[in-house]
Write a protein that holds these residues in place. Structure first.
Motif, mmCIF file in Angstrom:
data_model
loop_
_atom_site.group_PDB
_atom_site.id
_atom_site.type_symbol
_atom_site.label_atom_id
_atom_site.label_comp_id
_atom_site.label_asym_id
_atom_site.label_seq_id
_atom_site.Cartn_x
_atom_site.Cartn_y
_atom_site.Cartn_z
ATOM 1 N N THR A 13 0.832 -1.218 0.000
ATOM 2 C CA THR A 13 0.000 0.000 0.000
ATOM 3 C C THR A 13 0.861 1.261 0.000
ATOM 4 O O THR A 13 0.352 2.351 -0.233
ATOM 5 N N SER A 35 -1.139 -5.943 3.140
ATOM 6 C CA SER A 35 -1.163 -4.821 4.084
ATOM 7 C C SER A 35 -1.478 -5.385 5.464
ATOM 8 O O SER A 35 -1.957 -6.511 5.591
ATOM 9 N N ARG A 36 -1.240 -4.567 6.500
ATOM 10 C CA ARG A 36 -1.688 -4.993 7.830
ATOM 11 C C ARG A 36 -3.206 -4.932 7.916
ATOM 12 O O ARG A 36 -3.802 -5.475 8.840
ATOM 13 N N ARG A 40 -7.413 -1.821 3.373
ATOM 14 C CA ARG A 40 -6.446 -0.897 2.751
ATOM 15 C C ARG A 40 -5.817 -1.572 1.523
ATOM 16 O O ARG A 40 -5.629 -0.942 0.490
ATOM 17 N N ILE A 77 8.488 -2.631 2.986
ATOM 18 C CA ILE A 77 8.038 -2.062 4.263
ATOM 19 C C ILE A 77 9.180 -1.235 4.857
ATOM 20 O O ILE A 77 10.335 -1.472 4.540
ATOM 21 N N ALA A 148 10.017 5.237 -6.069
ATOM 22 C CA ALA A 148 8.571 5.141 -6.210
ATOM 23 C C ALA A 148 8.010 6.191 -7.170
ATOM 24 O O ALA A 148 7.059 5.914 -7.908
#
Ligand SMILES: NC(=O)c1ccc[n+]([C@@H]2O[C@H](COP(=O)([O-])OP(=O)(O)OC[C@H]3O[C@@H](n4cnc5c(N)ncnc54)[C@H](OP(=O)(O)O)[C@@H]3O)[C@@H](O)[C@H]2O)c1
Length: 231
Positions: A13, A35-36, A40, A77, A148
Motif C-alpha cells: 500500500t 497490508s496490515r 487498505r 516495508i 517510487a
C-alpha cells in the motif's frame, strides 16, 4: 511470457510496493497487495484496477493471507517493521519461496536522516531477511534503487536494477520480473552480501534528489551485452 505465479507485495500500500504492483499489473502479472489491513490492501488493488483496466489480475489481502497465496514475495516495508513482520510471516511462507527484499534501512526509521543508512548487524536488511526467513527460501535483494516516483509515473523508467542473491536461479527469476517494468535493465550483482551496497546507494540517491530536486536512478555502463540480457 508472464511469470506463471502470483507475486505478493507485502507493504504494497506504500508508494514503492504500489508502484511495483502497478507496473507488474500493467505487464499482465498476477499481483496480490499485502497490508496490515485487508481493506487498505483491497482499496489499493482497486485503484490499480481502475488505472490498468478490468483485465488487471490484482487483488488485496492482509499480509499473512497474501504471503500464503504466493511463492514470489516482495518486502516493501519500512525498516522499523522489517524484523517483526518477517517473524509474523515466517509460518506462512511456503517452502521454496523467493523473498525479494527492497527494504532500505534508512536512518529516518529511527528519527535520523533519510540520506544515511543504519548499521544492520547482519550486514544489510536483505541479509537480515535471510537470517529470519525459513531456511528453505531464497532471498534476493533488488529494487532498492528504483524510486517510487518513477514507478508511479507514466511511461518508461530510465533505470537499471541490480539483483543480488546467493541463489542464481532465484536471481534469474527476479531479473526476469524486473525487466517487465518498462525501461528497466536487470543486472546480476552477485552475492546477497552486496545488498548492503545497494541499500547505501539509495541513501545517496535520496540526497541527490534533495540537492538537485529530481528523481534519480542508476544506469550501469560498460558491461558486455550479455550482462544486460535476461535469458
Ligand atoms: N519510496 C521509495 O522511493 C523507495 C525506493 C526504494 C526502496 N524503498 C524502500 O521500500 C520500502 C517501502 O518504501 P515506502 O516508501 O513504500 O514505505 P512506506 O510508505 O513507509 O511503507 C510501506 C507500507 O508498509 C506498511 N508498514 C508501515 N509501517 C509498518 C510496520 N511497522 N510494520 C509492517 N508494515 C508497515 C504500510 O502498509 P499498511 O499500513 O497498509 O500495512 C505502508 O503503506 C522501504 O524500506 C524503503 O526504504 C523505497
Amino acid at each position: 511470457m508472464n511469470t506463471p505465479r502470483p507475486i505478493a507485495i507485502l507493504g504494497g500500500t506504500g508508494p514503492e510496493g504500489f508502484g511495483l504492483a502497478l507496473r507488474w499489473a500493467q505487464a499482465g502479472e498476477t499481483v496480490i497487495i499485502g497490508s496490515r489491513d485487508a481493506k487498505r490492501a483491497q482499496d489499493a488493488a482497486q485503484k490499480i484496477k481502475q488505472h490498468v483496466g478490468p483485465s488487471a489480475k490484482i487483488s488485496g489481502s492482509e499480509n499473512i493471507a497474501a504471503c500464503s497465496a504466493a511463492d514470489l514475495l516482495v518486502l516493501t516495508i519500512p525498516f522499523e517493521g522489517h524484523a517483526a513482520l518477517l517473524k509474523q510471516l515466517k509460518p506462512a511462507i511456503r517452502p521454496g519461496s523467493i523473498v525479494i527484499d527492497a527494504t532500505v534501512p534508512l536512518a529516518a526509521s529511527v528519527g535520523g536522516r533519510a540520506t544515511r543508512t543504519l548499521g544492520v548487524w547482519q550486514g544489510s536488511a536483505a541479509q537480515q531477511t535471510a537470517e529470519l526467513a525459513p531456511k528453505d527460501v531464497s532471498v534476493v535483494a533488488a529494487f532498492q534503487n528504483l524510486g517510487a516516483e518513477l514507478l508511479n509515473a507514466d511511461g518508461s523508467v530510465d533505470c537499471d536494477v541490480i539483483v543480488c542473491s546467493d541463489d542464481p536461479n532465484a536471481g534469474q527469476v527476479v531479473r526476469s520480473l524486473a525487466t517487465k517494468i518498462l525501461g528497466v535493465r536487470a543486472i546480476d550483482g552477485g552475492k546477497l552480501e552486496n545488498a548492503r551496497i545497494l541499500e547505501q546507494i539509495t541513501a545517496l540517491l535520496i540526497g541527490l534528489n534533495i540537492r538537485h530536486k529530481g528523481h534519480s536512478g542508476i544506469r550501469i555502463t560498460g558491461l558486455p551485452q550479455a550482462a544486460y540480457d535476461v535469458m
